[in-house]
Design a protein around this motif. Structure first.
Motif, PDB file in Angstrom:
ATOM      1  N   ALA A 108       0.835  -1.200   0.000  1.00  0.00           N
ATOM      2  CA  ALA A 108       0.000   0.000   0.000  1.00  0.00           C
ATOM      3  C   ALA A 108       0.871   1.252   0.000  1.00  0.00           C
ATOM      4  O   ALA A 108       0.564   2.240  -0.675  1.00  0.00           O
ATOM      5  CB  ALA A 108      -0.923  -0.015   1.213  1.00  0.00           C
ATOM      6  N   GLN A 109       1.997   1.187   0.732  1.00  0.00           N
ATOM      7  CA  GLN A 109       2.883   2.352   0.822  1.00  0.00           C
ATOM      8  C   GLN A 109       3.611   2.618  -0.502  1.00  0.00           C
ATOM      9  O   GLN A 109       3.586   3.731  -1.010  1.00  0.00           O
ATOM     10  CB  GLN A 109       3.907   2.150   1.947  1.00  0.00           C
ATOM     11  N   TRP A 110       4.234   1.583  -1.058  1.00  0.00           N
ATOM     12  CA  TRP A 110       4.972   1.865  -2.295  1.00  0.00           C
ATOM     13  C   TRP A 110       4.032   2.106  -3.462  1.00  0.00           C
ATOM     14  O   TRP A 110       4.351   2.877  -4.370  1.00  0.00           O
ATOM     15  CB  TRP A 110       6.023   0.806  -2.602  1.00  0.00           C
ATOM     16  N   PHE A 111       2.861   1.475  -3.443  1.00  0.00           N
ATOM     17  CA  PHE A 111       1.947   1.672  -4.561  1.00  0.00           C
ATOM     18  C   PHE A 111       1.478   3.126  -4.618  1.00  0.00           C
ATOM     19  O   PHE A 111       1.412   3.726  -5.695  1.00  0.00           O
ATOM     20  CB  PHE A 111       0.764   0.721  -4.447  1.00  0.00           C
ATOM     21  N   ALA A 112       1.191   3.697  -3.459  1.00  0.00           N
ATOM     22  CA  ALA A 112       0.760   5.100  -3.418  1.00  0.00           C
ATOM     23  C   ALA A 112       1.875   6.014  -3.932  1.00  0.00           C
ATOM     24  O   ALA A 112       1.625   6.967  -4.680  1.00  0.00           O
ATOM     25  CB  ALA A 112       0.367   5.474  -1.999  1.00  0.00           C
ATOM     26  N   ALA A 113       3.119   5.725  -3.533  1.00  0.00           N
ATOM     27  CA  ALA A 113       4.239   6.556  -3.974  1.00  0.00           C
ATOM     28  C   ALA A 113       4.460   6.411  -5.485  1.00  0.00           C
ATOM     29  O   ALA A 113       4.705   7.396  -6.188  1.00  0.00           O
ATOM     30  CB  ALA A 113       5.511   6.161  -3.209  1.00  0.00           C
ATOM     31  N   THR A 114       4.350   5.181  -5.987  1.00  0.00           N
ATOM     32  CA  THR A 114       4.557   4.947  -7.420  1.00  0.00           C
ATOM     33  C   THR A 114       3.468   5.627  -8.243  1.00  0.00           C
ATOM     34  O   THR A 114       3.746   6.252  -9.270  1.00  0.00           O
ATOM     35  CB  THR A 114       4.575   3.428  -7.706  1.00  0.00           C
ATOM     36  N   ARG A 115       2.250   5.533  -7.771  1.00  0.00           N
ATOM     37  CA  ARG A 115       1.134   6.165  -8.491  1.00  0.00           C
ATOM     38  C   ARG A 115       1.325   7.679  -8.544  1.00  0.00           C
ATOM     39  O   ARG A 115       1.075   8.321  -9.562  1.00  0.00           O
ATOM     40  CB  ARG A 115      -0.189   5.807  -7.804  1.00  0.00           C
ATOM     41  N   ARG A 116       1.827   8.228  -7.443  1.00  0.00           N
ATOM     42  CA  ARG A 116       2.105   9.670  -7.373  1.00  0.00           C
ATOM     43  C   ARG A 116       3.191  10.079  -8.359  1.00  0.00           C
ATOM     44  O   ARG A 116       3.115  11.159  -8.967  1.00  0.00           O
ATOM     45  CB  ARG A 116       2.558   9.982  -5.932  1.00  0.00           C
ATOM     46  N   ASP A 117       4.192   9.226  -8.541  1.00  0.00           N
ATOM     47  CA  ASP A 117       5.388   9.608  -9.293  1.00  0.00           C
ATOM     48  C   ASP A 117       5.343   9.245 -10.783  1.00  0.00           C
ATOM     49  O   ASP A 117       6.337   9.405 -11.479  1.00  0.00           O
ATOM     50  CB  ASP A 117       6.628   8.972  -8.649  1.00  0.00           C
ATOM     51  N   LEU A 118       4.214   8.735 -11.260  1.00  0.00           N
ATOM     52  CA  LEU A 118       4.078   8.396 -12.686  1.00  0.00           C
ATOM     53  C   LEU A 118       3.133   9.366 -13.376  1.00  0.00           C
ATOM     54  O   LEU A 118       2.081   9.707 -12.816  1.00  0.00           O
ATOM     55  CB  LEU A 118       3.494   6.990 -12.838  1.00  0.00           C
ATOM     56  N   ASP A 119       3.484   9.760 -14.614  1.00  0.00           N
ATOM     57  CA  ASP A 119       2.568  10.667 -15.312  1.00  0.00           C
ATOM     58  C   ASP A 119       1.428   9.871 -15.976  1.00  0.00           C
ATOM     59  O   ASP A 119       1.534   8.658 -16.182  1.00  0.00           O
ATOM     60  CB  ASP A 119       3.329  11.563 -16.297  1.00  0.00           C
ATOM     61  N   PRO A 120       0.318  10.555 -16.281  1.00  0.00           N
ATOM     62  CA  PRO A 120      -0.859   9.852 -16.834  1.00  0.00           C
ATOM     63  C   PRO A 120      -0.569   9.121 -18.143  1.00  0.00           C
ATOM     64  O   PRO A 120      -1.102   8.033 -18.376  1.00  0.00           O
ATOM     65  CB  PRO A 120      -1.873  10.988 -17.050  1.00  0.00           C
ATOM     66  N   ALA A 121       0.265   9.705 -18.997  1.00  0.00           N
ATOM     67  CA  ALA A 121       0.551   9.065 -20.284  1.00  0.00           C
ATOM     68  C   ALA A 121       1.250   7.720 -20.078  1.00  0.00           C
ATOM     69  O   ALA A 121       1.015   6.760 -20.819  1.00  0.00           O
ATOM     70  CB  ALA A 121       1.419   9.991 -21.138  1.00  0.00           C
ATOM     71  N   THR A 122       2.102   7.649 -19.087  1.00  0.00           N
ATOM     72  CA  THR A 122       2.811   6.394 -18.823  1.00  0.00           C
ATOM     73  C   THR A 122       1.844   5.334 -18.301  1.00  0.00           C
ATOM     74  O   THR A 122       1.935   4.154 -18.661  1.00  0.00           O
ATOM     75  CB  THR A 122       3.960   6.631 -17.823  1.00  0.00           C
ATOM     76  N   LYS A 123       0.898   5.745 -17.459  1.00  0.00           N
ATOM     77  CA  LYS A 123      -0.107   4.782 -16.981  1.00  0.00           C
ATOM     78  C   LYS A 123      -0.956   4.269 -18.145  1.00  0.00           C
ATOM     79  O   LYS A 123      -1.301   3.088 -18.195  1.00  0.00           O
ATOM     80  CB  LYS A 123      -0.993   5.432 -15.914  1.00  0.00           C
ATOM     81  N   ARG A 124      -1.259   5.146 -19.089  1.00  0.00           N
ATOM     82  CA  ARG A 124      -2.015   4.690 -20.268  1.00  0.00           C
ATOM     83  C   ARG A 124      -1.195   3.696 -21.087  1.00  0.00           C
ATOM     84  O   ARG A 124      -1.718   2.686 -21.569  1.00  0.00           O
ATOM     85  CB  ARG A 124      -2.427   5.892 -21.134  1.00  0.00           C
ATOM     86  N   TRP A 125       0.094   3.995 -21.245  1.00  0.00           N
ATOM     87  CA  TRP A 125       0.988   3.059 -21.963  1.00  0.00           C
ATOM     88  C   TRP A 125       0.999   1.693 -21.270  1.00  0.00           C
ATOM     89  O   TRP A 125       0.924   0.652 -21.932  1.00  0.00           O
ATOM     90  CB  TRP A 125       2.402   3.653 -22.017  1.00  0.00           C
TER      91      TRP A 125
END
Ligand code: FE2
Length: 295
Positions: A108-125
């Motif tokens: 839960a801790q690292w997932f929140a940090a990773t989600r924060r540190d990724l831009d939307p275009a990368t999540k779409r990719w």
């Protein structure tokens, strides 16, 4: 990699001229990923002959930089459960940890940090990555998946029964499977077919050393040689950034100690191996062992 996907999100690379480099689990660890890419250059293997089994990001402090680096390099990448969860803006990594376990709390801790540190275009990719990549190497069909053929977060360990591995290979309709997710490098011949996991680049193998792992599939006379290779890198630098950027300190510690902070997911056999240093080595996959082999 989004071109040419089947409705089941399978990408077919066709025939590759070996050797093929295999890695996975870069987990947002930039220093380890850079060391791996330097190793690939040293071996003279191009991105087009390299397969990543997914979980590009997770515990490590540089999810954006690692995603950018791998996309720019252009290797084939299978969707991991981390990519699936981030693309869906899920609440956790989807690793399949039991609720209330140490793994679940840390994720839960690292997932929140990773989600924060990724831009939307990368999540779409990430959401567009293939769920399976197939290719042919010296006439043998090989499927790269993340966890299991149908279940992205299935843990397949060395101690997982051979019959289960055979059923997974059957489900892909190939001669062998390259999987990721479990974080432990190993190779096994299952009824003449291959089950292979290269281990992870972004986190040690729970063997009490800071080394990380990748693999090479090399055509040789009469078969394919599968070589597990260990990699040293600047783990201190990677761990310092994790602590500074709010990623779990226990996983930062693990980069140096080589011991996972939680072993909730491990079967008894793998738990007993914790802290025992793995030895790099090779395994021969003979074509003659394949059930349908004529030679
Ligand atoms: Fe995974």
């Amino acid at each position: 990699m989004q071109q040419g996907l089947t409705p089941d999100r399978i990408a077919d690379l066709g025939a590759l001229d070996g050797p093929v480099l295999v890695f996975g689990g870069t987990y947002g660890n930039l220093e380890a990923t850079q060391a791996f890419l330097a190793a690939a250059r040293g071996l003279g293997i191009a991105a087009g002959n390299t397969i990543c089994t997914g979980d590009v990001v997770a515990y490590g402090a540089d999810p954006q930089a690692v995603s950018d680096l791998l996309r720019e390099w252009g290797c084939a990448i299978v969707m991991g459960n981390c990519e699936e969860a981030l693309a869906a803006e899920a609440a956790d990594c989807g690793c399949g940890f039991d609720e209330g376990s140490a793994c679940a709390a840390l994720s839960a801790q690292w997932f929140a940090a990773t989600r924060r540190d990724l831009d939307p275009a990368t999540k779409r990719w990430m959401g567009g990555l293939p769920r399976r990549i197939v290719f042919t190497l010296v006439g043998r069909r090989i499927a790269a998946i993340h966890g299991g053929a149908a279940q992205i977060n299935r843990f397949v360990f060395p101690s997982t029964p051979a019959a289960d591995k055979a059923a997974e290979i059957d489900a892909t309709g190939t001669d062998g499977v390259i999987a990721g997710h479990c974080g432990i490098p190993f190779s096994e011949i299952v009824g003449g077919r291959l089950w292979h996991n290269s281990g992870a680049i972004g986190m040690p193998a729970n063997d009490g050393t800071a080394r990380v792992w990748y693999a090479l599939l090399s055509p040789v006379r009469g078969g394919i040689e599968v070589t597990h290779r260990a990699l040293d890198y600047d783990h201190r630098g990677a761990a310092a950034k994790m602590r500074a950027r709010g990623y779990p300190a226990s996983y930062a510690d693990a980069l140096g100690s080589g011991l996972w902070p939680s072993c909730d997911v491990l079967p008894a056999a793998e738990l007993a191996e914790r802290g025992r240093a793995l030895i790099p080595g090779s395994m021969f996959w003979p074509f003659a062992a394949l059930p349908q082999a004529a030679e």
